[in-house]
Design a protein around this motif. Structure first.
Motif, short mmCIF file in Angstrom:
data_model
loop_
_atom_site.label_atom_id
_atom_site.label_comp_id
_atom_site.label_asym_id
_atom_site.label_seq_id
_atom_site.Cartn_x
_atom_site.Cartn_y
_atom_site.Cartn_z
N LEU A 227 0.83 -1.21 0.00
CA LEU A 227 0.00 0.00 0.00
C LEU A 227 0.86 1.26 0.00
N GLU A 228 1.95 1.20 0.73
CA GLU A 228 2.79 2.40 0.82
C GLU A 228 3.53 2.68 -0.49
N HIS A 229 3.66 1.67 -1.35
CA HIS A 229 4.35 1.87 -2.62
C HIS A 229 3.39 2.17 -3.77
N LEU A 230 2.10 2.21 -3.50
CA LEU A 230 1.13 2.53 -4.54
C LEU A 230 1.08 4.03 -4.78
N LYS A 231 0.84 4.40 -6.05
CA LYS A 231 0.64 5.81 -6.36
C LYS A 231 -0.77 6.26 -5.97
N GLN A 232 -1.66 5.31 -5.82
CA GLN A 232 -3.01 5.64 -5.43
C GLN A 232 -3.12 5.70 -3.90
N GLY A 233 -4.03 6.54 -3.43
CA GLY A 233 -4.37 6.53 -2.02
C GLY A 233 -5.42 5.47 -1.76
N VAL A 234 -5.25 4.71 -0.64
CA VAL A 234 -6.13 3.59 -0.36
C VAL A 234 -6.61 3.66 1.07
N CYS A 235 -7.93 3.42 1.26
CA CYS A 235 -8.53 3.27 2.58
C CYS A 235 -9.33 1.98 2.60
N ILE A 236 -9.20 1.23 3.70
CA ILE A 236 -9.91 -0.04 3.82
C ILE A 236 -10.83 0.04 5.04
N PHE A 237 -12.10 -0.33 4.84
CA PHE A 237 -13.10 -0.29 5.91
C PHE A 237 -13.69 -1.68 6.06
N GLU A 320 -16.60 -3.41 -3.06
CA GLU A 320 -16.94 -4.24 -1.91
C GLU A 320 -16.01 -5.45 -1.83
N MET A 321 -15.70 -5.89 -0.57
CA MET A 321 -14.84 -7.05 -0.35
C MET A 321 -15.70 -8.24 0.10
N PRO A 322 -15.14 -9.46 0.05
CA PRO A 322 -15.94 -10.65 0.41
C PRO A 322 -16.51 -10.61 1.82
N ASP A 323 -15.83 -9.95 2.78
CA ASP A 323 -16.32 -9.92 4.17
C ASP A 323 -17.30 -8.77 4.41
N ASN A 324 -17.84 -8.22 3.31
CA ASN A 324 -18.81 -7.11 3.35
C ASN A 324 -18.15 -5.78 3.74
N GLY A 325 -16.84 -5.77 3.90
CA GLY A 325 -16.16 -4.50 4.02
C GLY A 325 -15.97 -3.90 2.64
N PHE A 326 -15.24 -2.81 2.54
CA PHE A 326 -15.02 -2.21 1.21
C PHE A 326 -13.70 -1.44 1.25
#
Length: 734
Positions: A227-237, A320-326
């Motif tokens: 995640l830290e090497h991605l050019k995109q910003g990422v948030c996981i909930f 959306e992720m398999p555990d209903n998070g996103f």
């Protein structure tokens, strides 16, 4: 029983006892009997026989007793072995580390060891032989030591367990209290019974859990590094919309300090700031994004674009992720959008320029089309105007050739005739090219006899081939084709003429090969051949491979006409050549259905009639003075009485004055003041009846050919061939 003193169903002891009593009774009667000695002897004899039978039965009884004793001994030994085997089996089962139970085919427990059900002390005492399998499942489902899955009742667990019991072999894990696990294996025996094995796998499960946790920790570190090497910003909930992961890039893109991101922050905490500092660039709204995050509208991924107050443009993607998070990703596309705007502006500028250039090109194209149309009209008009004096010149020279001239002037006249013939060929080629390029060529598809067409071309071009010492062979085909007779004749004439012109020795062969629905007319020669690099060039205008050829040999328009005419008629044209050995041109023409043969190309017959033309009266209507005089002079040398006129009115007045009907009419197609020779012929025949008529013209359109055919008039193109004219006059007399 009747006929027997002893009942066979009795035992041997009972039979022997009866026989002894009978023997004693008989012996007594014998002793007490007063009968004769013979009767006494008979009774004695009977007693002896009975005694033998008693002895035999006694021996059988003894043998049976021995067998019974032996069987009893064997049975006792087998019972001992069975008990020993049962004891050994029980001992063996008891030494097994797993819980073991055997159920009979009737679903009743036969035996089990002490470890069976050891994880459920509350029901262990009830797991005894004779317990039915269904009752065993019910006991397990109600055990207080069984850890049921979430939201599952004992009844549901029991039904699911009985469903698994239907399988031949099944293995599954059962969770017990105190975080213990038991693996249950169930298998069928050959006689339909059931064996159950219970194995404690708590240690294995704990090791697996520890390994899984270690792997998850390693994966978490890997994911964090990724995640830290991605050019995109990422948030996981997670499914409760709580923040569980992010990278530093997201803080940079959203202009939020990294210290504001904490595990467990709600989505709303971050989105409120996002809502205040960004504006949406499409139909997506803040409420729609919040509803999607809360799970109300998660029918799929959500993507949209937003713009920060600093003019930074972000592409947002929510998945959306398999555990209903996103997970939410933010990509900076400011440079791309700026490039798109620049491209859009450049496109608009380019479109304006293209529009301007398009208008300029349209003007240029219109000018070119006008120039091309003007050129076509000029070529047609020039051809017509040139063919008029050319026809007159040819007729004058023909009249000179018929006179008795000395050899030298006759040779000069012959050369002049050849020169005029070359001019005629060039003008005809220019006229053909003009019509084909201008799209004004009319096509009349009819049935054409290939043999008739090739026969005419052989007669026409044979002398030229013979003059060069070439063998011109034309093979019969017996085929009729569908084509325009005039253009097909022109195509084959050019191909054969080219073959003769460029072949110095050998032969020229013309024939045809049948295909499925067509024939391929082929022209073979033994000339120098054409290099493959020249195959495309030779079909261009004014292209001649022999640069030393004179204008009398053509201007390089023949193959250009062939190429255009084949394209007009949709006749495939093929070329194959071997340098130094020869060339073959071929044209594929569709075969005509059975029916009458159409008029072949080539005009009237060139056979010179033997009929005498003296005193034949011919009405000539020609507005050009030179051509009229030349025609008059030529026909008068043949003995024809010519009535020359310049127009229809003059012809009508002349015929009315002399009160004579002509034997034939020759009229130019285009007369003065836009009047036509066809109308003049119709006016004369309306008064004097049906008279053979001939139209002379420089117009080579197919429509005029059709019109003359329909009216029954012969059509002779300028420059006029004297032989064709004479043939018309002879046919008129016949």
């Amino acid at each position: 029983m009747a006929g027997s003193l002893v009942n066979p169903a009795d035992s041997l002891e009972r039979q022997n006892e009866k026989l002894s009593i009978i023997a004693a009774a008989l012996m007594g009667r014998v002793e007490q009997s007063t009968d004769a000695a013979g009767a006494a002897y008979t009774q004695f004899q009977r007693a002896a026989v009975l005694e033998q039978e008693v002895r035999a039965r006694t021996r059988d009884l003894e043998r049976a007793l021995d067998l019974l004793n032996e069987s009893n001994a064997r049975l006792a030994a087998a019972n001992q072995e069975t008990e020993a085997a049962r004891s050994n089996l029980a001992n063996a089962i008891e030494t097994v580390q797993e819980g073991f139970a055997l159920f009979s085919p009737d679903e009743e427990m036969v035996m089990c060891n002490s470890r069976f059900g050891m994880h459920m002390p509350d029901i262990r005492d009830r797991l005894v032989p004779g317990l039915r399998f269904a009752d065993y499942v019910q006991l397990v489902s109600r055990s207080s030591h069984l850890a049921l899955p979430d939201r599952e009742t004992p009844q549901q667990w029991a039904r699911r367990r009985m469903d698994r019991h239907k399988d031949t072999s099944v293995i599954f894990n059962v969770r017990m209290d105190s975080d213990r696990w038991v693996q249950v294996g169930e298998h069928r025996t050959p006689d339909g019974g059931t064996v159950i094995l219970q194995t404690d796998i708590t240690d294995i499960m704990r090791l697996e859990r520890q390994e899984r946790e270690r792997i998850l920790d390693d994966q978490a570190l890997l994911i964090r590094a990724t995640l830290e090497h991605l050019k995109q910003g990422v948030c996981i909930f997670d499914r409760m919309c709580r923040l569980v992961g992010w990278n530093q890039r997201v803080g940079e893109l959203l202009s939020i300090p990294v210290g504001r991101f904490n595990i467990g922050n709600s989505f709303r905490t971050i989105f409120d700031r996002f809502r205040n500092e960004f504006r949406f660039l499409d139909e997506t709204t803040a409420d729609l994004v919040e509803d999607w995050a809360n799970g109300a509208l998660r029918s799929g991924a959500l993507s949209f674009e937003v713009e920060h107050v600093s003019k930074r443009t972000l592409a947002v993607f929510m998945q959306e992720m398999p555990d209903n998070g996103f997970v939410i990703s933010f990509t900076d596309i400011s440079a791309e959008r700026a490039a798109i705007r620049a491209i859009s502006e450049a496109n608009e500028t380019l479109e304006r320029r293209v529009m301007e250039r398009t208008l300029d090109l349209e003007d240029a194209l219109s000018e070119a089309e006008r120039a091309n149309a003007s050129k076509s009209r000029f070529v047609a008009a020039a051809s017509h105007d040139l063919l008029q004096p050319l026809s007159a010149a040819k007729l004058y020279i023909a009249s000179l050739e018929s006179d008795m001239l000395p050899p030298q002037p006759r040779e000069i006249v012959s050369k002049a005739a050849n020169a005029l013939q070359s001019v005629e060929n060039i003008l005809a080629a220019l006229l053909d090219i003009s019509k084909l390029d201008s799209g004004q060529a009319n096509v009349l598809v009819s049935t054409v006899s290939v043999d008739v067409l090739l026969s005419q071309l052989r007669d026409e071009l044979g002398p030229t081939a013979s003059a060069k010492g070439l063998d011109l062979r034309v093979l019969r085909t017996g085929a009729d084709v569908l084509s325009d007779a005039t253009y097909l004749r022109r195509i084959l004439q050019n191909l054969i003429s080219n073959a003769i012109r460029y072949t110095d020795s050998g032969r020229v062969l013309v024939g045809a090969r049948r295909r499925k629905n067509a024939i391929r007319i082929e022209v073979w020669d033994t000339g120098p051949g054409i290099a493959e690099a020249e195959h495309d060039r030779i079909f261009g205008e004014f292209q001649r491979l022999n640069a030393t050829a004179s204008a009398a040999d053509g201007m390089g328009l023949g193959l250009a006409i062939v190429d255009r005419a084949c394209a007009l008629l949709n006749h495939p044209l093929h070329l194959a050549s071997d340098v130094g050995r020869g060339t073959v041109f071929s044209v594929e023409v569709p075969i005509a259905p059975r029916g009458p043969v159409g008029k072949p190309a080539g005009g009237p017959s060139r056979d010179r009639p033997q009929n005498r033309l003296q005193h034949m009266i011919v009405l000539l209507i020609e507005n050009d003075d030179e051509l009229r005089n030349a025609l008059t002079l030529t026909m008068e040398k043949w003995g024809v009485d010519v009535l020359p006129c310049t127009c229809q009115d003059e012809a009508e007045r002349l015929l009315a004055d002399i009160d004579v009907a002509p034997d034939a009419i020759i009229a130019d197609y285009q007369l003065e003041q836009g009047r036509l020779g066809i109308d003049a012929i119709s006016a004369v025949t309306a008064v004097h009846g049906d008279i053979p008529a001939c139209i002379i013209t420089a117009n080579r359109s197919t429509g005029l050919d059709q019109l003359c055919d329909r009216l029954g008039h012969l059509l002779i193109h300028k420059p006029i061939d004297p032989a064709a004219l004479r043939g018309f006059l002879a046919a008129s007399l016949r």
